[in-house]
Design an enzyme around this catalytic site. Structure first.
Site, PDB file in Angstrom:
ATOM      1  N   LYS A 147       0.890  -1.327  -0.041  1.00  0.00           N
ATOM      2  CA  LYS A 147       0.036  -0.030  -0.062  1.00  0.00           C
ATOM      3  C   LYS A 147       1.006   1.293   0.011  1.00  0.00           C
ATOM      4  CE  LYS A 147      -4.317  -1.287   2.187  1.00  0.00           C
ATOM      5  NZ  LYS A 147      -5.240  -1.232   3.496  1.00  0.00           N
TER       6      LYS A 147
ATOM      7  N   GLY B 147     -15.388  -4.947  11.364  1.00  0.00           N
ATOM      8  CA  GLY B 147     -14.663  -4.404  10.208  1.00  0.00           C
ATOM      9  C   GLY B 147     -15.085  -4.876   8.749  1.00  0.00           C
TER      10      GLY B 147
ATOM     11  N   ALA C 264      -1.779   3.398  15.586  1.00  0.00           N
ATOM     12  CA  ALA C 264      -1.405   4.597  14.812  1.00  0.00           C
ATOM     13  C   ALA C 264      -0.732   3.947  13.625  1.00  0.00           C
ATOM     14  CB  ALA C 264      -0.597   5.305  15.816  1.00  0.00           C
TER      15      ALA C 264
ATOM     16  N   ASP D 241     -10.147   3.363   2.192  1.00  0.00           N
ATOM     17  CA  ASP D 241     -10.490   2.889   3.625  1.00  0.00           C
ATOM     18  C   ASP D 241     -11.367   3.689   4.642  1.00  0.00           C
ATOM     19  OD1 ASP D 241      -9.546   0.064   3.034  1.00  0.00           O
ATOM     20  OD2 ASP D 241      -7.479   0.801   3.805  1.00  0.00           O
TER      21      ASP D 241
END
Ligand code: NAP
Length: 274
Positions: free
Chosen positions: A71, A240, A132, A107
């Site tokens: 990504k 999710g 994070a 996302d």
């Protein structure tokens, strides 16, 4: 599905890629509304990423999703990156315009859409993200502006500090949270770590501290140990799967310019979870 010389090719680049649920939801959607598209998983070794990205243009593919571990590394290989993906520092969807490969990240918007369809309103709420990494950054991009206050907690102070500093450039009411023992003061609590994926994982915080009126979200899909405990406390829980679904819906729209059959995609996803 009938493949012909006119079929538009989409897919996903990942390493590994065998567990991806995306082909089932996209192919079900293409078929359901009669679009001449198909979605193929491609196992792309990190050493071959640049060749694979070049092939999107060379093979006149419509676009691809990009997943772990590509990504971030894919970004310098693209012609253009939209503002959101630049901020997040990661791309999960590439669109081939013919001349250019453009990178997007769906996302964060996918997560917000999932909250919304679960009736969770973030406006004026006190929200905490635990973690994070890339997903925290993607959802933080929206939450910092839409929520009342946003806190970020994580095991690496340095990473949390950097994320908070970046989010503060978008919205001032963001802060780092060192101590998670007062979890009950947050109306919305989000686990953006992989804790819960493996069988013997610790929970990201002590669920005994949760109170009935809180919303607890896990970016991992399915019934995670955290969500089981939160439900026992009477909390509203969101897993999710909705985020996965809606990031896919947004990618589908970018590739086809059409609104996909969302329930077909949701059912395909549910059907392919083991
Ligand atoms: P990532 O970039 O690797 O970040 C993971 C974060 O979790 C980091 O802050 C990391 O801390 C922290 N972490 C990892 N292991 C931990 C542990 N044992 N204890 C405490 N903190 C830990 O991963 P990501 O891409 O953000 O993904 C995070 C989760 O979201 C994954 O479970 C992923 O499957 C899920 N996700 C779901 C969707 C969806 O569509 N539903 C989309 C994207 C991601 P360090 O920085 O200190 O390592």
């Amino acid at each position: 599905m009938k493949i012909s010389g006119r079929t538009n090719i989409t897919g996903i680049f990942g390493y590994p890629v065998e567990h991806t649920l995306s082909p089932s939801m996209h192919n079900a959607a293409f078929e359901s509304i009669g679009l001449d598209y198909c979605y193929v998983p491609f196992l792309v070794h990190p050493d071959n990423l640049a060749d694979a990205v070049r092939s999107v243009k060379a093979l006149t593919m419509t676009g691809v999703n990009v997943t772990v571990p590509h990504k971030e590394k894919v970004m310098p290989l693209l012609d253009e990156i939209n503002e959101e993906a630049s901020f997040i520092g990661a791309v999960n969807t590439i669109v081939n315009s013919g001349e250019k490969l453009v990178g997007y990240n769906t996302d964060g918007r996918g997560f917000m859409q999932s909250l919304s369809e679960n009736g969770v309103e973030v406006k004026d709420k006190d929200v905490v993200i635990i973690g994070a990494g890339g997903a925290a950054r993607a959802i933080g991009y929206y939450l910092c502006r839409d929520a009342g206050r946003l806190s970020v907690h994580g095991r690496s102070r340095e990473k949390v500090g950097k994320l908070v500093e970046d989010l503060k450039r978008l919205e001032k009411s963001v802060s780092a949270l060192d101590d998670i023992s007062d979890i009950e003061r947050f109306q919305i609590v989000i686990n953006a770590t992989p804790l819960g994926l493996k069988e013997n994982d610790a929970l990201p915080f002590n669920p005994e501290l949760l109170k009935e009126e809180q919303v607890v979200c896990d970016l991992i899909y399915g019934t995670t140990p955290l969500l089981v405990e939160a439900a026992k406390k009477g909390c509203v829980t969101v897993d999710g799967l909705g985020m996965l679904l809606w990031q896919g819906v947004l990618a589908f729209e970018l590739w086809t310019g059409k609104r996909p059959p969302v329930e077909v995609m949701r059912n395909a996803l549910r059907g392919s979870i083991k």
